[in-house]
Scaffold this motif. Structure first.
Motif, mmCIF file in Angstrom:
data_model
loop_
_atom_site.group_PDB
_atom_site.id
_atom_site.type_symbol
_atom_site.label_atom_id
_atom_site.label_comp_id
_atom_site.label_asym_id
_atom_site.label_seq_id
_atom_site.Cartn_x
_atom_site.Cartn_y
_atom_site.Cartn_z
ATOM 1 N N VAL A 129 0.854 -1.180 0.000
ATOM 2 C CA VAL A 129 0.000 0.000 0.000
ATOM 3 C C VAL A 129 0.895 1.236 0.000
ATOM 4 O O VAL A 129 1.760 1.377 0.868
ATOM 5 N N VAL A 130 0.712 2.117 -0.971
ATOM 6 C CA VAL A 130 1.413 3.398 -0.977
ATOM 7 C C VAL A 130 0.458 4.428 -0.384
ATOM 8 O O VAL A 130 -0.553 4.784 -0.998
ATOM 9 N N HIS A 131 0.770 4.872 0.830
ATOM 10 C CA HIS A 131 -0.169 5.717 1.570
ATOM 11 C C HIS A 131 0.248 7.181 1.472
ATOM 12 O O HIS A 131 1.355 7.559 1.872
ATOM 13 N N THR A 132 -0.644 8.005 0.909
ATOM 14 C CA THR A 132 -0.387 9.440 0.786
ATOM 15 C C THR A 132 -1.327 10.184 1.726
ATOM 16 O O THR A 132 -2.446 9.737 1.980
ATOM 17 N N TYR A 133 -0.879 11.324 2.233
ATOM 18 C CA TYR A 133 -1.721 12.091 3.147
ATOM 19 C C TYR A 133 -1.260 13.535 3.222
ATOM 20 O O TYR A 133 -0.315 13.921 2.548
ATOM 21 N N PHE A 134 -1.957 14.325 4.035
ATOM 22 C CA PHE A 134 -1.862 15.790 4.107
ATOM 23 C C PHE A 134 -2.582 16.451 2.937
ATOM 24 O O PHE A 134 -2.387 17.626 2.661
ATOM 25 N N GLY A 135 -3.406 15.696 2.217
ATOM 26 C CA GLY A 135 -4.156 16.273 1.122
ATOM 27 C C GLY A 135 -4.175 15.371 -0.102
ATOM 28 O O GLY A 135 -3.831 14.188 -0.029
ATOM 29 N N ALA A 136 -4.567 15.953 -1.220
ATOM 30 C CA ALA A 136 -4.686 15.211 -2.476
ATOM 31 C C ALA A 136 -3.423 15.372 -3.318
ATOM 32 O O ALA A 136 -2.723 16.383 -3.242
ATOM 33 N N LEU A 137 -3.137 14.377 -4.135
ATOM 34 C CA LEU A 137 -2.039 14.446 -5.091
ATOM 35 C C LEU A 137 -2.430 15.317 -6.286
ATOM 36 O O LEU A 137 -3.604 15.387 -6.659
ATOM 37 N N ASP A 138 -1.440 15.967 -6.898
ATOM 38 C CA ASP A 138 -1.741 16.644 -8.153
ATOM 39 C C ASP A 138 -1.915 15.584 -9.255
ATOM 40 O O ASP A 138 -1.525 14.429 -9.103
ATOM 41 N N GLU A 139 -2.518 16.001 -10.362
ATOM 42 C CA GLU A 139 -2.878 15.042 -11.410
ATOM 43 C C GLU A 139 -1.672 14.300 -11.969
ATOM 44 O O GLU A 139 -1.714 13.083 -12.189
ATOM 45 N N THR A 140 -0.582 15.020 -12.221
ATOM 46 C CA THR A 140 0.595 14.395 -12.824
ATOM 47 C C THR A 140 1.187 13.342 -11.906
ATOM 48 O O THR A 140 1.516 12.222 -12.339
ATOM 49 N N THR A 141 1.332 13.682 -10.631
ATOM 50 C CA THR A 141 1.891 12.727 -9.671
ATOM 51 C C THR A 141 0.991 11.509 -9.546
ATOM 52 O O THR A 141 1.463 10.365 -9.546
ATOM 53 N N TYR A 142 -0.315 11.743 -9.453
ATOM 54 C CA TYR A 142 -1.250 10.615 -9.321
ATOM 55 C C TYR A 142 -1.166 9.695 -10.544
ATOM 56 O O TYR A 142 -1.123 8.457 -10.402
ATOM 57 N N ALA A 143 -1.149 10.272 -11.718
ATOM 58 C CA ALA A 143 -1.121 9.461 -12.936
ATOM 59 C C ALA A 143 0.117 8.574 -12.988
ATOM 60 O O ALA A 143 0.040 7.395 -13.360
ATOM 61 N N HIS A 144 1.265 9.114 -12.588
ATOM 62 C CA HIS A 144 2.489 8.306 -12.599
ATOM 63 C C HIS A 144 2.500 7.284 -11.473
ATOM 64 O O HIS A 144 3.003 6.155 -11.650
ATOM 65 N N LEU A 145 1.943 7.631 -10.325
ATOM 66 C CA LEU A 145 1.891 6.670 -9.221
ATOM 67 C C LEU A 145 0.995 5.488 -9.574
ATOM 68 O O LEU A 145 1.244 4.359 -9.138
ATOM 69 N N MET A 146 -0.017 5.720 -10.367
ATOM 70 C CA MET A 146 -0.898 4.635 -10.798
ATOM 71 C C MET A 146 -0.162 3.577 -11.602
ATOM 72 O O MET A 146 -0.614 2.433 -11.714
#
Length: 339
Positions: free
Chosen positions: A216-233
């Motif tokens: 599980v890659v857990h992110t927090y303190f808010g939402a990811l920006d679109e570019t970061t989210y797309a690459h993390l996917m």
């Protein structure tokens, strides 16, 4: 039907007696913090309190149990600040809060350490059926890169790769575990530049490939920006973690709608930084809200936890939050929760 898994992010608050006992044993100065060379008396104290927090997680009704990371004086930087080739120097603010960590200045090759593996070996003996319930915890490669200072490699890309390889070597030495959580708050707080984001999925995969556990890659303190989210996917992991306490949940939903998500998800449904204890009903509503926003997808599994590490919290508040999370997962009766 979606399985709900009650868990925690790890980095748990020290039991109240531990704070005074360990301060007396370790001292009060920066150079007195954990470096991986503590003596038997200090190690024995941590062993006692490790047992206590593991028992607490199990009695609260969690499906996944962490070692607790009580020795992690430097929060997510700990795997580096205990490394022989790293100089923990200078005090740096830990993201946007009132906690601090020692800046891990890497001055030599990041070869194998084994510090976290030793902690997990001890924890595995204390957890009921560790192969099915132990949850390992590490900083993700980008966040550890972001928190550290390079005084050896001289090139950011090489340093980022070295961090990922270092973490992979640590994971390879872990005992059997069911889940591995990689904390990646820096992806939100200090998003990677164009070069780093292109290499993000590969860095995560370098670490994740060394375990057969669910990652599980857990992110927090808010939402990811679109570019970061797309690459993390693009990373080959079971689940991404979403902060449902933060105010920008709509941005998280926008990312999921635009780029999809994994077959499982980790939901930060209880506030890890606020002493207000949410009821089990409130936490259940947050889970149901998330599911209702994505009606086209039925998740295989939802991991339920606090949104951030809960080391900020008083122990009694933390315990109540764990019980509420377990109730939201259906593991205990909500009426029995002490919140």
């Amino acid at each position: 039907m979606t399985e709900r898994v009650a868990t925690t992010t790890g980095l748990l608050p020290l039991p109240d007696p531990a704070k005074s006992e360990l301060s007396g044993l370790k001292g009060y100065q920066k150079h007195d913090l954990i470096s991986g060379t503590e003596g038997e008396e200090i190690a024995g104290a941590y062993a006692e309190y490790r047992r206590e927090v593991i028992d607490e997680q199990q009695s609260a009704g969690l499906d996944r149990v962490t070692e607790g990371q009580l020795r992690w004086d430097d929060m997510l930087a700990h795997p580096l600040t205990t490394h022989d080739n790293v100089d923990p120097n200078g005090i740096v603010r830990y993201y946007d809060n009132n906690n601090f960590y020692r800046d891990p200045q890497v001055r030599g090759e990041l070869d194998f350490s084994g510090d976290v593996a030793d902690e997990l070996d001890t924890a595995a003996k204390l957890v009921d059926d560790s192969a099915d319930s132990l949850q390992a915890v590490l900083p993700g490669p980008y966040s550890l890169f972001d928190l550290a200072s390079d005084e050896h490699y001289g090139d950011d890309s090489e340093f980022f790769g070295a961090i990922a390889e270092f973490l992979a070597g640590e994971v390879e030495a872990f005992p059997d575990h069911k889940t591995l959580t990689l904390h990646e708050p820096s992806l939100v707080e200090n998003p990677p530049n164009e070069d780093r984001v292109e290499r993000l999925a590969d860095a995560v995969d370098t670490v994740a490939s060394e375990t057969d556990a669910d990652v599980v890659v857990h992110t927090y303190f808010g939402a990811l920006d679109e570019t970061t989210y797309a690459h993390l996917m693009d990373a080959d992991v079971e689940a991404l973690g979403f902060d449902l306490v933060a105010g920008d949940r709509e941005e998280t939903l926008s990312n999921i709608t635009e780029f999809g998500t994994k077959d499982a998800a980790a939901l930060g449904i209880a506030d890890g930084q606020n002493t207000l204890v949410e009821s089990a009903d409130t936490l259940t509503e947050r889970v149901e809200w998330f599911e209702d926003q994505i009606p086209v997808q039925e998740f295989d599994r939802l991991y339920l936890s606090t949104n951030t590490e809960p080391f900020y919290l008083p122990v009694n508040k933390h315990r109540a939050k764990l019980e509420a999370i377990a109730a939201a997962a259906g593991n205990v009766d909500a009426e029995e929760v002490t919140a």
